[in-house]
Structure formats: structure tokens, C-alpha cells
Scaffold this motif. Structure first.
Motif, short mmCIF file in Angstrom:
data_model
loop_
_atom_site.label_atom_id
_atom_site.label_comp_id
_atom_site.label_asym_id
_atom_site.label_seq_id
_atom_site.Cartn_x
_atom_site.Cartn_y
_atom_site.Cartn_z
N UNK A 9 0.84 -1.20 0.00
CA UNK A 9 0.00 0.00 0.00
C UNK A 9 0.87 1.25 0.00
N UNK A 10 1.92 1.25 0.82
CA UNK A 10 2.79 2.43 0.88
C UNK A 10 3.39 2.73 -0.49
N UNK A 11 3.74 1.67 -1.20
CA UNK A 11 4.28 1.83 -2.54
C UNK A 11 3.23 2.40 -3.49
N UNK A 12 2.00 1.90 -3.35
CA UNK A 12 0.91 2.42 -4.20
C UNK A 12 0.62 3.88 -3.91
N UNK A 13 0.73 4.28 -2.64
CA UNK A 13 0.52 5.69 -2.29
C UNK A 13 1.61 6.55 -2.93
N UNK A 14 2.85 6.07 -2.84
CA UNK A 14 3.96 6.82 -3.44
C UNK A 14 3.78 6.96 -4.94
N UNK A 15 3.39 5.88 -5.58
CA UNK A 15 3.21 5.91 -7.03
C UNK A 15 2.09 6.85 -7.43
N UNK A 16 0.98 6.80 -6.69
CA UNK A 16 -0.15 7.68 -7.01
C UNK A 16 0.26 9.14 -6.83
N UNK A 17 1.03 9.42 -5.78
CA UNK A 17 1.48 10.78 -5.53
C UNK A 17 2.43 11.24 -6.63
N UNK A 18 3.37 10.38 -6.98
CA UNK A 18 4.34 10.75 -8.02
C UNK A 18 3.63 11.02 -9.34
#
Ligand SMILES: *Cc1c(COP(=O)(O)O)cnc(C)c1O
Length: 226
Positions: A9-18
């Protein structure tokens, strides 16, 4: 296994933000109906902030996990007669939507604790059945919170109408983002826009969420409320 889900999930949050050129939001792990063991598992993997809907359930978990340095957020509707308990149990209350609640939380937050972090819950889709204040009431409610030394105004929280297609919630997220920017113009310390859940966090992040509230995607389907 939950540590793996958290990383994911943390990775998905980072990707969505980027993807939208924004900073990664904070993750609030929504642990309602999950037991203390499930919370401890995520805490051991580094998660600090947990979201709960019920005062009584939180009292049990908070006691079981005392000393873990966790941060507890109330994201469920708060009745005024539970404000005293809530002011003691929680570090954040995200569902402040009326002046009476502001006064009660301020009255009961103990002087030896840090000020209670507060979000104004806004009824962004004007649903008759929903809690939250009207968008036009945000400035007055925010001013009332900011005037209370025992409370700390941190921002806004919204739960858009759960249209079956999450893309249909984008407009509500965008309107909440605009309200948040307007609030920040008058209260420069405000830093938190809490919106987005398991099935729509990427859209919420694109529209400016600084905190997302995720349950199912982290813990799996919720056990029924006891
Ligand atoms: C339960 C709940 C969530 C989490 O929902 P999921 O779909 O499980 O991610 C988020 N916000 C609020 C206010 C909730 O009540």
C-alpha cells in the motif's frame, strides 16, 4: 503477511502521488473491528496511525497496546455524550461537525496532554443522511476550533457519496480540495486533508489528499462488528 500488505500500500501511495506530482500522503490504517493482534502486527511493521469508528472498541485496543507509541484517530460519528471519553482516548478526532462538539472536546481535553488534533468533517455531497457540516459552515467551525487552546485545528475530512464507479467521486474530492485551500488561506498551520479509502485513494491523492484512510486493502475484509 500484513507487513507485506502495508509495504504494498505504501508503494501504491507513493506511485499515485508521483503520478500527480504531489507528496505522498500519510497512511491512516483503519483498524475498526480488527483485534489488537492485527493492529500489533502492523505496528511492528512500522505503522503508527490507526483509525477507529467506536469509542468503546478503541478503549479496549488502546489499553492492550499501551506503550507502543501509537496514534489513534476517531473517524466515526461522535455523539456529544461520548465527547468526554473521546477527548481522552484519541489523539485526533476527524469528525467534528458542530459547535457543540467543539466546546465539549475542548472542555474535556486534559491540560497535561498535548492539544487534541481536530479535523472538520464536511458533508461534501450534501447527503441528508450523512454527518458532516455544510461546506458554507467550515469557516465558522474552523474559527471556533482555532480559538480553543485545548484543540489544534489540522484541516478537513470528507467521505463522498459511494458511487459504484470511484471516478464519479473525483468531483467531490476536487471540491473538498478547493475548500481545503480556502481554509489554509486563513489558517496557515492547517496541514491535513483526509480523504480517500481502499477503492478510491489514487483519485483522492490526485485531488490533494494528504492523508488516506485505508482498511480493507490493508487488513482484508472486515470481520463483522461484535
Ligand atoms: C471504514 C472506513 C474507512 C476504510 O474503508 P475501507 O474501504 O475499508 O478502506 C475509511 N474512512 C471511514 C470514515 C470509514 O468509516
Amino acid at each position: 503477511m500484513r507487513a507485506r500488505a502495508l509495504k504494498d500500500i505504501l508503494l501504491q501511495l507513493e506511485n499515485a502521488a508521483a503520478a500527480s506530482g504531489r507528496p505522498a500522503p500519510r497512511l491512516l490504517a483503519v483498524s475498526k473491528t480488527q483485534d489488537a493482534t492485527a493492529v500489533a502486527e502492523l505496528a511492528a511493521a512500522g505503522q503508527r496511525a490507526f483509525g477507529e469508528n467506536y469509542v468503546q472498541e478503541t478503549a479496549v485496543k488502546r489499553a492492550a497496546l499501551a506503550g507502543e507509541g501509537l496514534e489513534w484517530h476517531l473517524i466515526g460519528h461522535l455523539q456529544s455524550n461520548k465527547a468526554e471519553q473521546a477527548a481522552d482516548l484519541f489523539d485526533w478526532v476527524q469528525t467534528v461537525d458542530r459547535p457543540k462538539l467543539v466546546a465539549a472536546l475542548a472542555r474535556y481535553r486534559a491540560p497535561d496532554r498535548p492539544p487534541l488534533n481536530v479535523l472538520v468533517q464536511v458533508n461534501i455531497d450534501d447527503e441528508a443522511s450523512k454527518h458532516g457540516c455544510q461546506p458554507g459552515d467550515v469557516p465558522a467551525l474552523a474559527a471556533a476550533i482555532a480559538a480553543e487552546p485545548r484543540l489544534r485545528l489540522r484541516g478537513l475530512m470528507a467521505i463522498p457519496t459511494p458511487h459504484p464507479d470511484p471516478e464519479q467521486r473525483r468531483d467531490a474530492f476536487r471540491r473538498t480540495g478547493a475548500l481545503f485551500e480556502a481554509l489554509r488561506a486563513g489558517h496557515p498551520d492547517v496541514d491535513t486533508l483526509s480523504m480517500g479509502m481502499s477503492d478510491d485513494f489514487a483519485i483522492a491523492i490526485a485531488e490533494g489528499a494528504t492523508m488516506v484512510r485505508i482498511g480493507t486493502a490493508l487488513f482484508g475484509a472486515r470481520p463483522p462488528k461484535a
